[in-house]
Design an enzyme around this catalytic site. Structure first.
Site, PDB file in Angstrom:
ATOM      1  N   MET A  61       0.990  -0.938  -0.015  1.00 12.24           N
ATOM      2  CA  MET A  61      -0.136   0.300  -0.039  1.00 12.24           C
ATOM      3  C   MET A  61       0.859   1.421  -0.220  1.00 12.24           C
ATOM      4  O   MET A  61       0.154   2.134  -0.563  1.00 12.24           O
ATOM      5  CB  MET A  61      -1.200  -0.220   0.839  1.00 12.24           C
ATOM      6  CG  MET A  61      -0.151   0.003   2.753  1.00 12.24           C
ATOM      7  SD  MET A  61      -1.321  -0.178   4.135  1.00 12.24           S
ATOM      8  CE  MET A  61      -2.329   1.043   3.808  1.00 12.24           C
ATOM      9  N   LEU A  77      -6.567   6.794  -1.124  1.00 10.12           N
ATOM     10  CA  LEU A  77      -6.933   5.396   0.015  1.00 10.12           C
ATOM     11  C   LEU A  77      -8.249   5.950   0.394  1.00 10.12           C
ATOM     12  O   LEU A  77      -9.309   4.435  -0.426  1.00 10.12           O
ATOM     13  CB  LEU A  77      -6.091   5.598   1.621  1.00 10.12           C
ATOM     14  CG  LEU A  77      -6.328   4.818   2.650  1.00 10.12           C
ATOM     15  CD1 LEU A  77      -4.869   4.315   3.195  1.00 10.12           C
ATOM     16  CD2 LEU A  77      -7.020   4.153   3.044  1.00 10.12           C
ATOM     17  N   LEU A  83     -11.057  -0.780  -1.838  1.00 10.81           N
ATOM     18  CA  LEU A  83     -10.607  -0.654  -0.239  1.00 10.81           C
ATOM     19  C   LEU A  83     -11.683  -0.710   1.046  1.00 10.81           C
ATOM     20  O   LEU A  83     -12.302  -0.912   1.491  1.00 10.81           O
ATOM     21  CB  LEU A  83      -9.174   0.286   0.629  1.00 10.81           C
ATOM     22  CG  LEU A  83      -8.842   0.094   1.474  1.00 10.81           C
ATOM     23  CD1 LEU A  83      -7.948  -1.148   2.077  1.00 10.81           C
ATOM     24  CD2 LEU A  83      -7.966   1.387   1.729  1.00 10.81           C
ATOM     25  N   ARG A 150       0.498   1.470  -3.711  1.00  5.32           N
ATOM     26  CA  ARG A 150      -1.084   1.504  -4.085  1.00  5.32           C
ATOM     27  C   ARG A 150      -1.545   2.839  -3.767  1.00  5.32           C
ATOM     28  O   ARG A 150      -2.143   3.925  -4.310  1.00  5.32           O
ATOM     29  CB  ARG A 150      -2.098   0.670  -3.468  1.00  5.32           C
ATOM     30  CG  ARG A 150      -3.627   0.482  -3.939  1.00  5.32           C
ATOM     31  CD  ARG A 150      -3.971   0.515  -5.166  1.00  5.32           C
ATOM     32  NE  ARG A 150      -4.785   0.234  -5.679  1.00  5.32           N
ATOM     33  CZ  ARG A 150      -5.786   1.476  -5.958  1.00  5.32           C
ATOM     34  NH1 ARG A 150      -5.351   2.700  -5.896  1.00  5.32           N
ATOM     35  NH2 ARG A 150      -7.130   1.471  -6.308  1.00  5.32           N
ATOM     36  N   TYR A 151      -1.188   3.963  -2.942  1.00  6.50           N
ATOM     37  CA  TYR A 151      -1.647   4.792  -2.414  1.00  6.50           C
ATOM     38  C   TYR A 151      -0.666   6.131  -2.824  1.00  6.50           C
ATOM     39  O   TYR A 151      -0.590   7.337  -1.840  1.00  6.50           O
ATOM     40  CB  TYR A 151      -2.267   4.551  -1.159  1.00  6.50           C
ATOM     41  CG  TYR A 151      -3.115   4.342  -1.329  1.00  6.50           C
ATOM     42  CD1 TYR A 151      -4.124   3.866  -2.284  1.00  6.50           C
ATOM     43  CD2 TYR A 151      -3.008   2.364  -0.209  1.00  6.50           C
ATOM     44  CE1 TYR A 151      -4.938   2.424  -1.953  1.00  6.50           C
ATOM     45  CE2 TYR A 151      -4.173   1.920   0.126  1.00  6.50           C
ATOM     46  CZ  TYR A 151      -4.869   2.249  -0.538  1.00  6.50           C
ATOM     47  OH  TYR A 151      -5.858   0.823  -0.829  1.00  6.50           O
ATOM     48  N   HIS A 265      -3.725  -6.148  11.171  1.00  5.33           N
ATOM     49  CA  HIS A 265      -4.794  -5.230  11.204  1.00  5.33           C
ATOM     50  C   HIS A 265      -6.159  -5.362  10.516  1.00  5.33           C
ATOM     51  O   HIS A 265      -6.604  -6.396  10.092  1.00  5.33           O
ATOM     52  CB  HIS A 265      -4.620  -4.085   9.297  1.00  5.33           C
ATOM     53  CG  HIS A 265      -5.471  -2.828   9.108  1.00  5.33           C
ATOM     54  ND1 HIS A 265      -6.476  -3.030   8.806  1.00  5.33           N
ATOM     55  CD2 HIS A 265      -4.703  -1.963   9.210  1.00  5.33           C
ATOM     56  CE1 HIS A 265      -6.925  -1.671   8.603  1.00  5.33           C
ATOM     57  NE2 HIS A 265      -5.795  -1.003   8.815  1.00  5.33           N
ATOM     58  N   ASP A 342       7.954  -1.358   9.337  1.00  2.02           N
ATOM     59  CA  ASP A 342       6.968  -0.648  10.499  1.00  2.02           C
ATOM     60  C   ASP A 342       5.844   0.367   9.839  1.00  2.02           C
ATOM     61  O   ASP A 342       6.927   0.879   8.478  1.00  2.02           O
ATOM     62  CB  ASP A 342       8.191   0.336  11.227  1.00  2.02           C
ATOM     63  CG  ASP A 342       8.777  -0.723  12.358  1.00  2.02           C
ATOM     64  OD1 ASP A 342       7.582  -1.537  13.360  1.00  2.02           O
ATOM     65  OD2 ASP A 342       9.799  -0.491  12.427  1.00  2.02           O
ATOM     66  N   GLU A 345       1.018   1.851  11.924  1.00  5.44           N
ATOM     67  CA  GLU A 345       0.402   0.948  12.760  1.00  5.44           C
ATOM     68  C   GLU A 345       1.107   0.488  13.506  1.00  5.44           C
ATOM     69  O   GLU A 345       0.951  -0.247  15.160  1.00  5.44           O
ATOM     70  CB  GLU A 345      -0.203  -0.671  12.238  1.00  5.44           C
ATOM     71  CG  GLU A 345      -1.852  -0.084  11.677  1.00  5.44           C
ATOM     72  CD  GLU A 345      -1.994   1.042  10.456  1.00  5.44           C
ATOM     73  OE1 GLU A 345      -0.495   1.201  10.382  1.00  5.44           O
ATOM     74  OE2 GLU A 345      -3.407   1.432  10.597  1.00  5.44           O
ATOM     75  N   GLU A 349       0.596   3.828  16.761  1.00  5.37           N
ATOM     76  CA  GLU A 349      -0.759   2.887  17.341  1.00  5.37           C
ATOM     77  C   GLU A 349       0.139   1.872  18.363  1.00  5.37           C
ATOM     78  O   GLU A 349      -0.762   1.898  20.129  1.00  5.37           O
ATOM     79  CB  GLU A 349      -1.760   2.843  16.665  1.00  5.37           C
ATOM     80  CG  GLU A 349      -2.466   1.561  17.478  1.00  5.37           C
ATOM     81  CD  GLU A 349      -3.515   1.472  16.129  1.00  5.37           C
ATOM     82  OE1 GLU A 349      -3.339   1.711  14.451  1.00  5.37           O
ATOM     83  OE2 GLU A 349      -4.186   0.349  16.058  1.00  5.37           O
TER      84      GLU A 349
HETATM   85  C1  LIG Z   1      -2.690  -6.314   5.629  1.00  2.24           C
HETATM   86  C2  LIG Z   1      -2.852  -5.443   6.603  1.00  2.24           C
HETATM   87  C3  LIG Z   1      -4.146  -4.160   6.364  1.00  2.24           C
HETATM   88  C4  LIG Z   1      -5.698  -5.060   5.986  1.00  2.24           C
HETATM   89  C5  LIG Z   1      -6.029  -5.214   6.042  1.00  2.24           C
HETATM   90  C6  LIG Z   1      -6.025  -3.295   5.704  1.00  2.24           C
HETATM   91  C7  LIG Z   1      -7.816  -2.657   5.157  1.00  2.24           C
HETATM   92  C8  LIG Z   1      -8.110  -2.047   5.476  1.00  2.24           C
HETATM   93  N1  LIG Z   1      -7.028  -0.694   5.835  1.00  2.24           N
HETATM   94  C9  LIG Z   1      -8.635   0.374   6.189  1.00  2.24           C
HETATM   95  C10 LIG Z   1      -8.432   1.779   6.049  1.00  2.24           C
HETATM   96  C11 LIG Z   1      -7.734   2.904   6.310  1.00  2.24           C
HETATM   97  N2  LIG Z   1      -6.088   1.709   6.117  1.00  2.24           N
HETATM   98  C12 LIG Z   1      -5.360   2.346   6.671  1.00  2.24           C
HETATM   99  C13 LIG Z   1      -3.909   2.909   6.960  1.00  2.24           C
HETATM  100  C14 LIG Z   1      -3.120   1.784   7.165  1.00  2.24           C
HETATM  101  N3  LIG Z   1      -3.244   0.271   6.536  1.00  2.24           N
HETATM  102  C15 LIG Z   1      -2.725  -0.387   7.213  1.00  2.24           C
HETATM  103  C16 LIG Z   1      -2.575  -2.037   6.296  1.00  2.24           C
HETATM  104  C17 LIG Z   1      -3.749  -2.678   6.349  1.00  2.24           C
HETATM  105  N4  LIG Z   1      -5.219  -2.150   5.892  1.00  2.24           N
HETATM  106  C18 LIG Z   1      -1.208   0.217   7.234  1.00  2.24           C
HETATM  107  C19 LIG Z   1       0.059  -0.653   6.880  1.00  2.24           C
HETATM  108  C20 LIG Z   1      -1.973   1.576   7.056  1.00  2.24           C
HETATM  109  C21 LIG Z   1      -1.240   2.625   7.576  1.00  2.24           C
HETATM  110  C22 LIG Z   1       0.093   3.103   5.638  1.00  2.24           C
HETATM  111  C23 LIG Z   1       1.214   3.705   7.083  1.00  2.24           C
HETATM  112  O1  LIG Z   1       2.378   3.707   5.876  1.00  2.24           O
HETATM  113  O2  LIG Z   1       1.462   3.896   7.931  1.00  2.24           O
HETATM  114  C24 LIG Z   1      -6.176   3.867   6.483  1.00  2.24           C
HETATM  115  C25 LIG Z   1      -5.171   4.763   6.474  1.00  2.24           C
HETATM  116  C26 LIG Z   1      -4.362   5.876   8.415  1.00  2.24           C
HETATM  117  C27 LIG Z   1      -6.003   6.865   9.136  1.00  2.24           C
HETATM  118  O3  LIG Z   1      -6.593   7.404   8.174  1.00  2.24           O
HETATM  119  O4  LIG Z   1      -6.589   5.837   9.950  1.00  2.24           O
HETATM  120  C28 LIG Z   1      -6.902   3.911   6.794  1.00  2.24           C
HETATM  121  C29 LIG Z   1      -8.351   4.683   6.195  1.00  2.24           C
HETATM  122  C30 LIG Z   1     -10.066  -0.373   5.553  1.00  2.24           C
HETATM  123  C31 LIG Z   1     -11.458   0.521   5.862  1.00  2.24           C
HETATM  124  C32 LIG Z   1      -9.539  -1.448   5.400  1.00  2.24           C
HETATM  125  C33 LIG Z   1     -10.611  -3.015   4.816  1.00  2.24           C
HETATM  126  C34 LIG Z   1     -10.922  -2.887   4.239  1.00  2.24           C
HETATM  127 FE   LIG Z   2      -6.097  -0.333   6.633  1.00  2.00          FE
END
Ligand SMILES: C=CC1=C(C)c2cc3[nH]c(cc4nc(cc5[nH]c(cc1n2)c(C)c5CCC(=O)O)C(CCC(=O)O)=C4C)c(C)c3C=C
Ligand SMILES: [Fe+2]
Ligand code: FES
Length: 432
Positions: A61, A77, A83, A150-151, A265, A342, A345, A349
């Site tokens: 991503m 995103l 997503l 992706r983003y 996640h 890293d 998250e 978090e």
């Molecule tokens: C295996 C990893 C991940 C899954 C499965 C995943 C599903 C998922 N995520 C969202 C919405 C958001 N994710 C955001 C950030 C984010 N997501 C992942 C990984 C997975 N997501 C990572 C590693 C990160 C952070 C990237 C970084 O560089 O730190 C965010 C943005 C942050 C925020 O606004 O809180 C959103 C929004 C959905 C809806 C989803 C499943 C459908």
């Molecule tokens: Fe996510």
């Protein structure tokens, strides 16, 4: 329709696009296709016997490398319907939500050093893996590392342009492996990256179809996909080593009772109920790590980072830590199990919020993310080598859509990737 040898003897290049259309529409049974496949050498072989170069494309991503990139990262995103499906209002609501979230998320990236380290780690892991692969698989060398996010930069279209600049495609053919860096498959992560790759492939290389020869013989890039690797022993070993290192920091008499909390996640329940494979594959990873640790400690799989008001898969990581602390269990190790480096998250978090606010920073710890682990990089090379030797375009699982899937994008992109014919070096040796 039947094939004639002259059509199949066509070589790579402009005029052959007509041919690939003809072959693509073919209903010729596979056994006949195998015969015709042997009629042409599908790829050229250089003086050293290598059928390379092979592009190794790490898909993930991505994340903003600086706080100034957070706005663009979030707007891409929230524009991704794989997503966050917002229906016909995606183009209106997406930008609104991302603009509202940007200041809060900027602060989080500022707190972890001003940006996500994912680009640095992905480029390092891909380059190191390629060095190993050159030795392990000389028949497909040289292996060239690429990253497609992706983003965030470098985006899929930037990666594609680099492939063209480096001599792939544009009438010159060549092969590329799309290697997901999500160990477990979710349609919202790897599925989204593959749909994006398929979209750019259609835009930049046209609608060519796979041919009976195994490689697109119209000069386009032949893609194969490593779509999941949840229980690869190298992955289990790399995670387990980091857990063992953290366990060693507890006094010996307490060590065997430390609770291991594997944290991944979360997913919205709507995605879980659509039949997404991710929860089962994450659980499989956890079990394989525990097998490797010989079930030395009690453990749970918990889920983090839910966003928005809808129902998400639990138990939530933060609630779990709170509840165990209330029950008197304050020796805990959090283990990131679905990211390979890293991110906010882990660094924000888990470290700042979950552990930082627990009141037990000395006994609630986190095992290191995989980042530059040599065991992990060797695992990536082993996974890639097994794929290159297998002759598979993608896993069997990739062809099967979720029971609740209604997305045309999924249907088309899965058909494309599952249909790419891909042959191992050994098979190619037999053919040429
Ligand atoms: C295996 C990893 C991940 C899954 C499965 C995943 C599903 C998922 N995520 C969202 C919405 C958001 N994710 C955001 C950030 C984010 N997501 C992942 C990984 C997975 N997501 C990572 C590693 C990160 C952070 C990237 C970084 O560089 O730190 C965010 C943005 C942050 C925020 O606004 O809180 C959103 C929004 C959905 C809806 C989803 C499943 C459908
Ligand atoms: Fe996510
Ligand atoms: S949502 Fe899973 S295949 Fe489309």
């Amino acid at each position: 329709m039947s094939f004639r040898a002259p059509i199949l003897r066509a070589t790579k290049g402009g005029a052959s696009s007509k041919i690939s259309k003809l072959t693509a529409k073919s209903t010729t049974p596979i056994r006949h296709q195998r015969f015709f496949a042997s009629a042409i050498p599908p790829v050229t072989q250089d003086a050293t016997g290598s059928k390379g170069p092979t592009a190794m494309v790490f898909m993930n991503m991505g994340g903003p490398s600086t706080t100034a990139e957070v706005g663009d990262f979030l707007s891409r995103l929230f524009a991704d319907a794989d997503l966050i499906p917002l229906g016909r209002l995606q183009n209106y609501i997406g930008p609104l939500i991302s603009a509202r979230r940007t200041p809060k998320i900027m602060k989080q990236y500022a707190a972890i050093g001003g940006g996500s380290p994912i680009r640095k780690w992905s480029e390092y892991q891909a380059a190191e893996m390629c060095k190993l692969l050159d030795k392990m698989s000389p028949e497909t060398a040289p292996h060239k590392p690429y990253v497609a996010f992706r983003y965030a930069n470098p985006l899929t279209e930037d990666m594609y342009q680099r492939l063209f600049d480096d001599g792939f495609g544009k009438g010159r053919g060549g092969r590329a492996v799309a290697f997901t860096q999500y160990p477990q498959y979710s349609c919202s992560t790897t599925g989204s990256s593959l749909n994006e790759l398929w979209k750019w492939r259609q835009r930049l290389e046209g609608k060519s179809e796979p041919t009976v020869a195994g490689f697109a013989n119209d000069g386009t890039i032949s893609w194969s996909v490593i779509d999941r690797w949840p229980v690869h022993p190298g992955l289990a070993d790399a995670i387990a080593q980091n857990v063992e290192a953290q366990l060693a920091s507890y006094p010996e008499e307490k060590r065997k009772d430390v609770v291991l909390l594997f944290s991944a996640h979360s997913l919205p329940m709507s995605v879980v109920n659509r039949g997404d494979p991710y929860p089962a594959e994450v659980a499989a990873t956890v079990y394989s790590v525990m097998q490797r640790l010989k079930f030395s400690n009690p453990y749970r799989l918990v889920w983090q980072s839910q966003v928005g008001p809808s129902a998400w898969l639990g138990a939530q990581t933060s609630d779990t830590v709170e509840n165990y602390v209330k029950k008197g269990q304050t020796d805990l190790i959090l283990i990131p199990v679905a990211f390979t480096s890293d991110h906010i998250e882990t660094l924000y978090e888990l470290d700042e919020e979950v552990i930082g606010e627990s009141g037990h920073k000395d006994t609630i710890k986190r095992s290191e993310s995989l980042n530059g682990s040599p065991v992990f990089i060797q695992a990536l090379a082993d996974i890639a080598k097994e794929h290159l030797d297998s002759g598979m375009a993608c896993s069997k699982q990739m062809g099967l859509r979720c029971p609740g899937c209604t997305s045309e994008r999924c249907a088309e992109s899965k058909k494309f990737f599952a249909g790419q014919r891909w042959q191992s070096a050994a098979q190619l040796g037999k053919l040429s």
